[in-house]
Motif scaffolding. Structure first.
Motif, short mmCIF file in Angstrom:
data_model
loop_
_atom_site.label_atom_id
_atom_site.label_comp_id
_atom_site.label_asym_id
_atom_site.label_seq_id
_atom_site.Cartn_x
_atom_site.Cartn_y
_atom_site.Cartn_z
N GLU A 98 0.80 -1.22 0.00
CA GLU A 98 0.00 0.00 0.00
C GLU A 98 0.83 1.27 0.00
OE1 GLU A 98 -2.98 0.06 3.07
OE2 GLU A 98 -3.21 -2.12 3.03
N HIS A 99 2.14 1.15 0.23
CA HIS A 99 2.96 2.34 0.42
C HIS A 99 4.30 2.19 -0.29
CE1 HIS A 99 0.32 3.78 3.68
NE2 HIS A 99 0.21 2.50 4.00
N ARG A 100 4.96 3.32 -0.50
CA ARG A 100 6.35 3.30 -0.88
C ARG A 100 7.17 3.12 0.40
NH1 ARG A 100 9.92 8.41 -3.35
NH2 ARG A 100 11.85 7.21 -3.72
N VAL A 101 7.95 2.08 0.46
CA VAL A 101 8.70 1.74 1.66
C VAL A 101 10.18 1.99 1.41
CG1 VAL A 101 9.31 -0.06 3.30
CG2 VAL A 101 6.99 0.03 2.35
N ILE A 102 10.77 2.78 2.29
CA ILE A 102 12.21 3.07 2.22
C ILE A 102 12.82 2.58 3.52
CG2 ILE A 102 13.96 4.88 2.03
CD1 ILE A 102 11.66 6.58 0.69
N ALA A 103 13.59 1.50 3.43
CA ALA A 103 14.23 0.92 4.61
C ALA A 103 15.72 1.25 4.57
CB ALA A 103 14.02 -0.59 4.65
N VAL A 104 16.17 1.99 5.55
CA VAL A 104 17.50 2.60 5.52
C VAL A 104 18.49 1.82 6.38
CG1 VAL A 104 18.78 4.75 5.95
CG2 VAL A 104 16.36 4.85 5.27
N ASP A 105 19.72 1.71 5.91
CA ASP A 105 20.85 1.35 6.77
C ASP A 105 21.47 2.66 7.25
OD1 ASP A 105 20.46 -1.32 6.25
OD2 ASP A 105 22.24 -1.59 5.01
N VAL A 106 21.33 2.96 8.54
CA VAL A 106 21.84 4.24 9.01
C VAL A 106 23.37 4.21 9.06
CG1 VAL A 106 19.74 4.62 10.35
CG2 VAL A 106 21.76 3.73 11.49
N ARG A 107 23.96 5.39 9.10
CA ARG A 107 25.42 5.50 9.00
C ARG A 107 26.12 4.59 10.01
NH1 ARG A 107 28.40 8.57 6.18
NH2 ARG A 107 26.72 10.05 5.70
N GLY A 108 27.14 3.88 9.50
CA GLY A 108 27.90 2.98 10.35
C GLY A 108 27.30 1.61 10.50
N HIS A 109 26.18 1.34 9.83
CA HIS A 109 25.47 0.08 9.95
C HIS A 109 25.22 -0.55 8.58
CE1 HIS A 109 24.61 2.15 13.70
NE2 HIS A 109 24.15 1.03 14.23
N GLY A 110 25.09 -1.87 8.57
CA GLY A 110 24.72 -2.55 7.33
C GLY A 110 25.67 -2.25 6.19
N TRP A 111 25.09 -1.78 5.08
CA TRP A 111 25.88 -1.50 3.88
C TRP A 111 26.15 0.00 3.69
CZ3 TRP A 111 23.20 -5.84 4.63
CH2 TRP A 111 23.76 -7.03 4.19
N THR A 112 25.84 0.81 4.71
CA THR A 112 26.10 2.24 4.64
C THR A 112 27.50 2.55 5.16
OG1 THR A 112 23.80 2.97 4.73
CG2 THR A 112 25.42 4.48 5.64
N ALA A 113 28.10 3.58 4.60
CA ALA A 113 29.47 3.95 4.96
C ALA A 113 29.59 4.33 6.43
CB ALA A 113 29.93 5.11 4.09
N ASN A 114 30.76 4.09 6.99
CA ASN A 114 31.10 4.62 8.30
C ASN A 114 31.37 6.12 8.19
OD1 ASN A 114 30.96 2.00 9.21
ND2 ASN A 114 33.18 1.74 9.39
N ALA A 115 31.26 6.80 9.30
CA ALA A 115 31.54 8.24 9.31
C ALA A 115 33.04 8.49 9.31
CB ALA A 115 30.91 8.88 10.53
#
Length: 271
Positions: A51-68
Protein backbone atom coordinates in the motif's frame (compact mmCIF):
# COMPACT_ATOMS: atom_id res chain seq x y z
CA UNK A 1 20.71 -12.21 -5.54
CA UNK A 2 22.77 -10.71 -2.72
CA UNK A 3 21.39 -8.27 -0.16
CA UNK A 4 23.58 -5.46 -1.53
CA UNK A 5 22.29 -5.99 -5.08
CA UNK A 6 18.77 -5.16 -3.91
CA UNK A 7 19.84 -1.90 -2.33
CA UNK A 8 20.16 1.60 -3.73
CA UNK A 9 22.97 3.92 -2.67
CA UNK A 10 22.80 7.67 -2.10
CA UNK A 11 26.16 9.41 -2.38
CA UNK A 12 26.09 11.64 0.68
CA UNK A 13 28.81 14.14 1.54
CA UNK A 14 30.48 11.41 3.62
CA UNK A 15 30.00 8.14 1.75
CA UNK A 16 27.10 6.08 0.48
CA UNK A 17 23.85 5.64 2.40
CA UNK A 18 22.31 2.27 1.54
CA UNK A 19 18.55 1.88 1.41
CA UNK A 20 15.85 -0.39 0.03
CA UNK A 21 13.19 1.48 -1.95
CA UNK A 22 10.14 -0.58 -2.90
CA UNK A 23 6.39 -0.21 -3.43
CA UNK A 24 4.36 2.83 -4.44
CA UNK A 25 2.19 5.32 -2.61
CA UNK A 26 2.74 7.55 0.38
CA UNK A 27 6.28 7.05 1.73
CA UNK A 28 7.00 5.10 4.90
CA UNK A 29 10.60 5.09 6.14
CA UNK A 30 11.85 2.23 8.32
CA UNK A 31 14.70 2.95 10.75
CA UNK A 32 16.38 0.03 12.49
CA UNK A 33 17.84 -0.32 15.96
CA UNK A 34 21.51 -0.16 16.82
CA UNK A 35 24.04 -2.68 15.49
CA UNK A 36 21.68 -4.20 12.90
CA UNK A 37 20.35 -3.02 9.51
CA UNK A 38 17.26 -2.69 7.29
CA UNK A 39 16.68 -6.46 7.42
CA UNK A 40 15.21 -5.96 10.89
CA UNK A 41 11.99 -5.19 9.00
CA UNK A 42 11.88 -8.22 6.71
CA UNK A 43 8.39 -9.14 7.91
CA UNK A 44 7.11 -5.56 7.66
CA UNK A 45 8.44 -4.52 4.25
CA UNK A 46 6.25 -6.69 1.96
CA UNK A 47 3.12 -5.96 3.99
CA UNK A 48 3.69 -2.21 3.94
CA UNK A 49 4.81 -2.15 0.29
CA UNK A 50 1.41 -3.46 -0.79
CA UNK A 51 0.00 0.00 0.00
CA UNK A 52 2.96 2.34 0.42
CA UNK A 53 6.35 3.30 -0.88
CA UNK A 54 8.70 1.74 1.66
CA UNK A 55 12.21 3.07 2.22
CA UNK A 56 14.23 0.92 4.61
CA UNK A 57 17.50 2.60 5.52
CA UNK A 58 20.85 1.35 6.77
CA UNK A 59 21.84 4.24 9.01
CA UNK A 60 25.42 5.50 9.00
CA UNK A 61 27.90 2.98 10.35
CA UNK A 62 25.47 0.08 9.95
CA UNK A 63 24.72 -2.55 7.33
CA UNK A 64 25.88 -1.50 3.88
CA UNK A 65 26.10 2.24 4.64
CA UNK A 66 29.47 3.95 4.96
CA UNK A 67 31.10 4.62 8.30
CA UNK A 68 31.54 8.24 9.31
CA UNK A 69 34.81 10.07 8.72
CA UNK A 70 33.60 13.38 10.13
CA UNK A 71 31.02 14.64 12.66
CA UNK A 72 27.44 13.72 11.77
CA UNK A 73 23.90 13.38 13.05
CA UNK A 74 21.62 10.60 11.87
CA UNK A 75 18.72 13.04 11.49
CA UNK A 76 20.78 15.10 9.04
CA UNK A 77 21.64 11.98 7.04
CA UNK A 78 17.98 11.04 6.86
CA UNK A 79 16.91 14.52 5.80
CA UNK A 80 19.49 14.50 3.00
CA UNK A 81 18.27 11.09 1.84
CA UNK A 82 14.58 12.06 1.89
CA UNK A 83 15.30 15.19 -0.14
CA UNK A 84 17.36 13.17 -2.62
CA UNK A 85 14.50 10.68 -3.01
CA UNK A 86 11.83 13.40 -3.07
CA UNK A 87 10.14 11.34 -0.35
CA UNK A 88 8.94 13.91 2.16
CA UNK A 89 6.85 14.36 4.09
CA UNK A 90 7.09 10.71 5.11
CA UNK A 91 5.92 8.54 7.98
CA UNK A 92 8.99 7.54 9.99
CA UNK A 93 8.86 4.17 11.76
CA UNK A 94 11.77 3.48 14.09
CA UNK A 95 12.75 0.72 16.49
CA UNK A 96 14.96 1.59 19.48
CA UNK A 97 17.77 3.80 18.08
CA UNK A 98 15.72 4.15 14.90
CA UNK A 99 12.82 5.52 16.92
CA UNK A 100 15.12 8.10 18.48
CA UNK A 101 16.26 9.08 14.97
CA UNK A 102 12.63 9.44 13.92
CA UNK A 103 11.95 11.75 16.85
CA UNK A 104 15.07 13.81 16.21
CA UNK A 105 14.11 14.20 12.56
CA UNK A 106 10.63 15.38 13.51
CA UNK A 107 12.23 18.01 15.75
CA UNK A 108 14.87 19.17 13.28
CA UNK A 109 13.06 18.75 9.95
CA UNK A 110 9.30 18.90 10.59
CA UNK A 111 8.62 19.68 6.92
CA UNK A 112 9.89 16.20 5.99
CA UNK A 113 7.80 14.28 8.52
CA UNK A 114 4.13 13.34 8.21
CA UNK A 115 3.93 11.14 11.33
CA UNK A 116 6.22 9.06 13.52
CA UNK A 117 6.04 5.61 15.09
CA UNK A 118 8.42 4.83 17.94
CA UNK A 119 8.92 1.23 19.09
CA UNK A 120 11.19 0.54 22.03
CA UNK A 121 12.20 4.18 21.97
CA UNK A 122 11.82 7.58 23.53
CA UNK A 123 13.83 10.77 23.08
CA UNK A 124 17.36 10.32 21.73
CA UNK A 125 19.03 11.43 24.97
CA UNK A 126 17.04 8.94 27.06
CA UNK A 127 19.09 7.23 29.78
CA UNK A 128 18.07 3.97 31.45
CA UNK A 129 17.47 4.09 35.20
CA UNK A 130 16.33 0.48 35.72
CA UNK A 131 19.20 -1.21 37.57
CA UNK A 132 19.28 -4.48 35.61
CA UNK A 133 19.10 -2.67 32.30
CA UNK A 134 21.85 -0.24 33.30
CA UNK A 135 24.08 -3.20 34.15
CA UNK A 136 23.43 -4.70 30.71
CA UNK A 137 24.23 -1.38 29.00
CA UNK A 138 27.47 -1.05 30.97
CA UNK A 139 28.56 -4.60 30.15
CA UNK A 140 27.72 -4.06 26.49
CA UNK A 141 29.98 -1.01 26.37
CA UNK A 142 32.78 -2.77 28.25
CA UNK A 143 32.87 -5.84 26.01
CA UNK A 144 32.51 -3.86 22.81
CA UNK A 145 35.22 -1.31 23.62
CA UNK A 146 37.61 -4.07 24.69
CA UNK A 147 37.11 -5.94 21.44
CA UNK A 148 35.45 -8.95 23.11
CA UNK A 149 32.99 -9.55 20.28
CA UNK A 150 31.76 -12.91 21.54
CA UNK A 151 31.18 -11.44 24.98
CA UNK A 152 29.43 -8.44 23.49
CA UNK A 153 27.24 -10.62 21.27
CA UNK A 154 26.12 -12.66 24.27
CA UNK A 155 25.10 -9.46 26.07
CA UNK A 156 23.42 -8.03 22.96
CA UNK A 157 21.34 -11.12 22.26
CA UNK A 158 20.49 -11.58 25.93
CA UNK A 159 19.23 -8.01 26.16
CA UNK A 160 16.67 -8.58 23.40
CA UNK A 161 14.59 -10.63 25.82
CA UNK A 162 14.30 -7.70 28.21
CA UNK A 163 15.03 -7.63 31.94
CA UNK A 164 12.44 -10.26 32.88
CA UNK A 165 13.33 -13.17 30.56
CA UNK A 166 16.37 -15.01 29.27
CA UNK A 167 17.37 -15.22 25.61
CA UNK A 168 16.53 -18.93 25.70
CA UNK A 169 12.87 -17.98 25.95
CA UNK A 170 12.96 -16.29 22.54
CA UNK A 171 12.46 -17.95 19.18
CA UNK A 172 15.98 -19.04 18.14
CA UNK A 173 15.30 -17.79 14.62
CA UNK A 174 15.01 -14.26 16.03
CA UNK A 175 18.36 -14.59 17.76
CA UNK A 176 19.99 -15.99 14.61
CA UNK A 177 18.60 -13.09 12.57
CA UNK A 178 19.88 -10.49 15.02
CA UNK A 179 23.26 -12.25 15.32
CA UNK A 180 23.80 -12.23 11.55
CA UNK A 181 23.01 -8.52 11.23
CA UNK A 182 25.04 -7.53 14.30
CA UNK A 183 28.14 -9.40 13.19
CA UNK A 184 27.93 -7.77 9.76
CA UNK A 185 27.80 -4.27 11.28
CA UNK A 186 30.43 -4.93 13.95
CA UNK A 187 32.82 -6.19 11.26
CA UNK A 188 32.79 -2.66 9.78
CA UNK A 189 34.35 -1.21 12.93
CA UNK A 190 37.44 -1.55 15.11
CA UNK A 191 37.76 -1.32 18.91
CA UNK A 192 38.61 2.16 20.08
CA UNK A 193 37.82 3.89 16.80
CA UNK A 194 36.62 7.48 16.99
CA UNK A 195 32.88 7.96 17.42
CA UNK A 196 31.93 10.81 15.08
CA UNK A 197 28.25 10.84 16.04
CA UNK A 198 27.01 14.15 17.48
CA UNK A 199 24.09 13.41 19.83
CA UNK A 200 21.18 15.77 20.28
CA UNK A 201 20.58 17.02 23.82
CA UNK A 202 17.74 18.63 25.78
CA UNK A 203 15.20 17.03 23.46
CA UNK A 204 12.37 16.85 26.01
CA UNK A 205 11.99 20.65 25.99
CA UNK A 206 11.20 20.47 22.25
CA UNK A 207 8.93 17.41 22.20
CA UNK A 208 5.73 19.45 22.87
CA UNK A 209 6.34 21.19 19.52
CA UNK A 210 5.87 17.95 17.57
CA UNK A 211 2.48 18.40 15.96
CA UNK A 212 2.33 15.37 13.65
CA UNK A 213 0.55 12.18 14.74
CA UNK A 214 2.71 10.01 17.00
CA UNK A 215 2.28 6.35 17.90
CA UNK A 216 4.44 4.49 20.40
CA UNK A 217 4.41 0.68 20.22
CA UNK A 218 6.16 -1.21 22.99
CA UNK A 219 6.43 -4.67 24.44
CA UNK A 220 5.10 -5.14 27.96
CA UNK A 221 8.29 -7.00 28.95
CA UNK A 222 10.65 -4.18 27.97
CA UNK A 223 12.49 -2.10 30.56
CA UNK A 224 9.95 -0.32 32.81
CA UNK A 225 11.72 3.03 32.61
CA UNK A 226 11.64 2.94 28.81
CA UNK A 227 7.93 2.08 28.84
CA UNK A 228 7.24 5.01 31.14
CA UNK A 229 9.26 7.38 28.98
CA UNK A 230 7.53 6.22 25.80
CA UNK A 231 4.16 6.82 27.45
CA UNK A 232 5.36 10.26 28.49
CA UNK A 233 6.39 10.97 24.89
CA UNK A 234 2.95 10.03 23.58
CA UNK A 235 1.29 12.21 26.22
CA UNK A 236 3.60 15.19 25.65
CA UNK A 237 3.19 15.61 21.89
CA UNK A 238 0.08 17.29 20.55
CA UNK A 239 -1.37 14.18 18.91
CA UNK A 240 0.01 10.99 20.43
CA UNK A 241 -1.12 7.61 21.63
CA UNK A 242 0.57 4.45 22.87
CA UNK A 243 -0.03 0.74 22.31
CA UNK A 244 1.42 -2.20 24.23
CA UNK A 245 2.10 -5.63 22.73
CA UNK A 246 1.73 -8.31 25.37
CA UNK A 247 4.45 -10.87 25.90
CA UNK A 248 7.14 -9.05 23.92
CA UNK A 249 10.13 -6.93 24.81
CA UNK A 250 12.34 -4.64 22.73
CA UNK A 251 11.39 -6.11 19.35
CA UNK A 252 7.63 -6.60 19.09
CA UNK A 253 8.03 -6.41 15.31
CA UNK A 254 10.08 -9.63 15.49
CA UNK A 255 8.28 -11.44 18.30
CA UNK A 256 4.72 -10.76 17.12
CA UNK A 257 5.03 -9.46 13.54
CA UNK A 258 1.39 -9.97 12.57
CA UNK A 259 0.14 -7.98 15.55
CA UNK A 260 2.78 -5.30 15.02
CA UNK A 261 1.92 -5.03 11.31
CA UNK A 262 -1.80 -4.73 12.05
CA UNK A 263 -1.15 -1.92 14.55
CA UNK A 264 1.09 -0.14 12.09
CA UNK A 265 -1.33 -0.46 9.16
CA UNK A 266 -4.24 0.78 11.26
CA UNK A 267 -2.21 3.84 12.20
CA UNK A 268 -1.16 4.52 8.60
CA UNK A 269 -4.74 4.23 7.37
CA UNK A 270 -5.85 6.76 9.99
CA UNK A 271 -3.59 9.48 8.63
Amino acid sequence: MTVASKLSFFASADGDIAHLDTGTGDPVVLLHSGYVDHRLFETQIPVLAAEHRVIAVDVRGHGWTANATQPFRWADDLADLLRHLDAGPAVLVGVSMGGAIAGDTALEYPELVRAIVLSGASVSDFQYTHETTREVVAESRRTLHSGDIEGWLKVFLGSTAGPFRSAEELDPHILDHLREMALHTIAKHTPGERDWHVPMTDTWARVPKIDVPVLTVNGTLDSPDLLADAERFANTVRNGRSVLVEGTSHYPNLEKPEEFNAILLDFLRSL
